[in-house]
Scaffold this motif. Structure first.
Motif, short mmCIF file in Angstrom:
data_model
loop_
_atom_site.label_atom_id
_atom_site.label_comp_id
_atom_site.label_asym_id
_atom_site.label_seq_id
_atom_site.Cartn_x
_atom_site.Cartn_y
_atom_site.Cartn_z
N MET A 1 52.80 31.04 45.96
CA MET A 1 52.44 32.40 46.31
C MET A 1 52.54 33.32 45.09
SD MET A 1 51.48 34.19 48.77
CE MET A 1 51.41 35.81 49.37
N HIS A 2 53.56 33.07 44.29
CA HIS A 2 53.78 33.89 43.10
C HIS A 2 52.61 33.72 42.11
CE1 HIS A 2 55.94 36.10 40.08
NE2 HIS A 2 55.93 35.07 39.25
N LYS A 3 52.13 32.50 41.96
CA LYS A 3 51.02 32.23 41.05
C LYS A 3 49.74 32.92 41.52
CE LYS A 3 52.76 27.84 39.37
NZ LYS A 3 52.53 26.41 39.24
N ILE A 4 49.53 32.97 42.80
CA ILE A 4 48.35 33.62 43.35
C ILE A 4 48.40 35.12 43.09
CG2 ILE A 4 47.11 34.16 45.48
CD1 ILE A 4 48.02 31.41 46.53
N ALA A 5 49.56 35.71 43.28
CA ALA A 5 49.72 37.15 43.05
C ALA A 5 49.47 37.49 41.58
CB ALA A 5 51.10 37.61 43.49
N VAL A 6 50.00 36.67 40.67
CA VAL A 6 49.80 36.90 39.23
C VAL A 6 48.32 36.75 38.89
CG1 VAL A 6 50.29 35.97 36.94
CG2 VAL A 6 52.13 36.23 38.60
N THR A 7 47.65 35.78 39.45
CA THR A 7 46.22 35.57 39.19
C THR A 7 45.40 36.76 39.68
OG1 THR A 7 46.56 33.19 39.46
CG2 THR A 7 44.30 33.99 39.55
N VAL A 8 45.72 37.27 40.85
CA VAL A 8 45.00 38.42 41.40
C VAL A 8 45.23 39.65 40.52
CG1 VAL A 8 44.89 40.02 43.36
CG2 VAL A 8 44.95 37.55 43.75
N LEU A 9 46.46 39.88 40.10
CA LEU A 9 46.75 41.02 39.24
C LEU A 9 46.02 40.92 37.91
CD1 LEU A 9 50.54 41.60 39.90
CD2 LEU A 9 48.63 43.06 40.56
N LEU A 10 45.99 39.75 37.32
CA LEU A 10 45.26 39.57 36.06
C LEU A 10 43.76 39.80 36.26
CD1 LEU A 10 47.05 36.50 34.45
CD2 LEU A 10 47.08 38.87 33.69
N ALA A 11 43.23 39.34 37.35
CA ALA A 11 41.81 39.55 37.63
C ALA A 11 41.51 41.03 37.79
CB ALA A 11 41.40 38.78 38.88
N LEU A 12 42.41 41.76 38.44
CA LEU A 12 42.20 43.20 38.60
C LEU A 12 42.30 43.94 37.27
CD1 LEU A 12 44.15 43.86 41.91
CD2 LEU A 12 41.68 43.91 41.55
N MET A 13 43.13 43.44 36.37
CA MET A 13 43.26 44.09 35.06
C MET A 13 42.09 43.78 34.14
SD MET A 13 47.38 43.58 34.52
CE MET A 13 47.21 43.49 32.78
N ILE A 14 41.53 42.60 34.26
CA ILE A 14 40.45 42.17 33.37
C ILE A 14 39.09 42.68 33.85
CG2 ILE A 14 39.23 40.13 32.52
CD1 ILE A 14 41.92 38.69 32.52
N ALA A 15 38.93 42.93 35.13
CA ALA A 15 37.64 43.30 35.70
C ALA A 15 37.01 44.53 35.02
CB ALA A 15 37.77 43.51 37.20
N PRO A 16 37.75 45.64 34.76
CA PRO A 16 37.11 46.78 34.11
C PRO A 16 36.58 46.47 32.71
CG PRO A 16 39.17 47.45 35.11
CD PRO A 16 39.10 45.96 35.19
N ALA A 17 37.28 45.60 31.98
CA ALA A 17 36.82 45.25 30.64
C ALA A 17 35.53 44.44 30.70
CB ALA A 17 37.90 44.46 29.91
N LEU A 18 35.42 43.60 31.69
CA LEU A 18 34.20 42.81 31.82
C LEU A 18 33.04 43.63 32.36
CD1 LEU A 18 35.72 39.52 33.28
CD2 LEU A 18 35.02 39.99 30.91
#
Length: 96
Positions: A1-18
């Motif tokens: 569960m922890h890995k999924i939360a970290v992945t989602v947070l990283l995706a949300l942080m990277i999305a504006p740059a992309l």
């Protein structure tokens, strides 16, 4: 569960740059502006200058004036001395 939360947070942080249209790389020159873009920029500069001209002049503010009282602020302004420049000889002898 922890890995999924970290992945989602990283995706949300990277999305504006992309989502950026194009970021210039090293040594890459920006594209030339079209005539309409140049006109828009000039219009924006003129509007900015007009807005600066419409700002009224303001009196100097003394934030401690209420703590000192009105008499003290008038006295200090009247007795303030201008800064005195030292002569070059005095400055050199003081540095030794």
């Amino acid at each position: 569960m922890h890995k999924i939360a970290v992945t989602v947070l990283l995706a949300l942080m990277i999305a504006p740059a992309l989502a950026e249209e194009h970021v210039l790389g090293p040594g890459e020159e920006p594209k030339a502006k079209t005539a309409t873009q140049k006109e828009d920029d000039a219009r924006a500069v003129r509007a900015y200058q007009r807005s600066l001209n419409s700002v009224p002049d303001q009196k100097p503010v003394d934030p401690w004036g209420t703590a000192r009282g009105d008499d003290a602020s008038k006295k200090s302004a009247a007795t303030a001395k201008p800064a005195v420049k030292q002569s070059s000889k005095a400055a050199k002898s003081g540095a030794n």
